[in-house]
Enzyme design. Sequence first.
Site, PDB file in Angstrom:
ATOM      1  N   CYS A  44       0.893  -1.491  -0.388  1.00  0.00           N
ATOM      2  CA  CYS A  44      -0.097   0.385  -0.081  1.00  0.00           C
ATOM      3  C   CYS A  44       0.531   1.043   0.000  1.00  0.00           C
ATOM      4  O   CYS A  44       0.181   2.376  -0.011  1.00  0.00           O
ATOM      5  CB  CYS A  44      -0.883   0.466   0.849  1.00  0.00           C
ATOM      6  SG  CYS A  44      -1.987  -1.418   1.248  1.00  0.00           S
ATOM      7  N   TYR A 280      -6.737 -23.913   2.770  1.00  0.00           N
ATOM      8  CA  TYR A 280      -7.692 -22.988   3.805  1.00  0.00           C
ATOM      9  C   TYR A 280      -7.201 -22.034   2.163  1.00  0.00           C
ATOM     10  O   TYR A 280      -6.152 -21.903   1.767  1.00  0.00           O
ATOM     11  CB  TYR A 280      -6.732 -22.081   4.863  1.00  0.00           C
ATOM     12  CG  TYR A 280      -7.846 -22.960   6.165  1.00  0.00           C
ATOM     13  CD1 TYR A 280      -8.780 -22.633   6.735  1.00  0.00           C
ATOM     14  CD2 TYR A 280      -6.759 -24.693   6.590  1.00  0.00           C
ATOM     15  CE1 TYR A 280      -9.505 -23.546   7.980  1.00  0.00           C
ATOM     16  CE2 TYR A 280      -7.407 -25.218   7.143  1.00  0.00           C
ATOM     17  CZ  TYR A 280      -9.085 -25.195   7.905  1.00  0.00           C
ATOM     18  OH  TYR A 280      -9.531 -25.254   8.971  1.00  0.00           O
TER      19      TYR A 280
END
Length: 565
Positions: A44, A280
């Site tokens: 980010c 997962y």
Amino acid sequence: MSKKIIIVGGVAGGASAAARLRRLDDQAEIVLLERGPDISFANCGLPYHIGGEIRRRRQLILKTPADLQRRFGLDIRTRHEARAIDRHARTVTIRDYAEQRDYEEHYDYIVLAPGAAPVRPPLPGIDHPRIHTLRNLADTDAIKRSLADDARTALVVGGGFIGLELVENFRRRDLDVTLVERLPQVMPPFDSEMTTPLLDELHRNQVTVHLGTSVERFDDRDGRIVATLDSGAQVAADLVALTVGVLPDSGLAQAAGLDVDPQGRIIVDSHMRSSDPHIYAVGDAVLVRDAVLPGSTWIPLAGPANRQGRIAADNIAGRDATYRGSQGTSIVRVFERTAAATGVAEKTLAQRGVPYHKIYLMPGHHVGYYPGAEPILVKLLFAPEDGQVLGAQIVGAAGVDKRIDLFALAVQMRLTVHDLAEAELAYAPPFGAAKDPVNFAGFIAGNLLAGDVEFVYPEQLDDNATQRWTLLDVRDETELLTQRYPGALWIPLPKLRERYQEIPVDKPVVTLCATGHRSYYACRMLKQRGYQALSLAGGLYLHHCVTRSDETACPICSQTPNSPS
């Protein structure tokens, strides 16, 4: 017997899962595979390093492989890629790029955290070396090399979060910047009227903006890139940044036969388990529960990825942890403005046929008597039957982050607008007000639910508005010198009690002011004198945001005071 967990992908979801697993199970064998050289970096922050606000590249590297190995005893393997999963044998085929060899590892559990890849549309000329996407540090390095090569102009294709962040940071480096967005607004997740202040801010910073326009092709002209738009216009630039969206990097999951949706997003349950109980999946490649509306959603953001990694680790370690869902809480800075959102946008509610109410307000971010108060435009969406908060959007210069976080918690906890009105929030003059904007949003929404006020919205003020309603402008005379609303009767608010009988009684009255504050007072005054009175939601400022069709500054906006009007 200790478990062996292979985590595919680092950064937010994978690294969070690995660290949490180690804290819960010190005996587990944890292998973290990353096909790139960096296992944990601040993706980010990449645009801000390009602009020079984050000065050193090493500041973006949150943890090195050596850091994670020392602290958590993890088996970190960079430049290793999981190429195939044999679910029956429970093995992963891994490519070691340094040694140029393939090998297999057994697993008890896998956590897939492959992320999402930038879209690179198949346009003519798309492979030009100065056309970049931005996903990792290598992409950042490539953009900085192009900037270092005497770049003076930049074209950004796509007006979402990354696109606007790059626009700002290219301007920080004194480049002439052009932005092209195929939709008729920047920031597509937002409702269109809430993006007009951002468009004004882009123009104020000399950014050329083409909305409702797409690039058809790129051509090289003496080392520069010339983009031809579908309008026929051409834009020449020294470098191009493609920020037109991302796609889930789910090829490994699909090849392994895991359930995905038609867009290739991995389907998981509330425990972050895929269709295989030993695998997962977390982060930008997964489809998760929508936290507001029935069904699923895909929101590739760092915050949800971190939490999902933690929840997957808890379940692998034997704890019962569930993910509440994603609601899209997000924020972006555009020069001197900030835009933030949480929950569901109005356009989504309308598309889904979900009933809703909406209100707007434009208070100061702290009390007006304390120096530096800045107005913030707030939109709140809520359920008509009980006032449950469904979503919020805010644009302003200061105080946006604090309020969107409060609205985000209200959405997640299924609070109502009455809870917002009663919220006890910190107050001192430099920080807020005794009646915080969040409280005010609750007050206004509560007034609407109670029938104390009815609103007309700017999109309803068409060319026939004066035939349906008497429009009453209650602003001061000095404000009318800037702009007068066509066909509106003018009585300033302080004179309304003594002059209200001048208002015709044959039609409903719609009261107008700059931001909706005074028009509400006028509306209440008239309703108690027998008029069918309504207030223009958001005032003439919001009307400009909804109806603006050119690039000129709004005269009403330029006169908007710092304190609520």
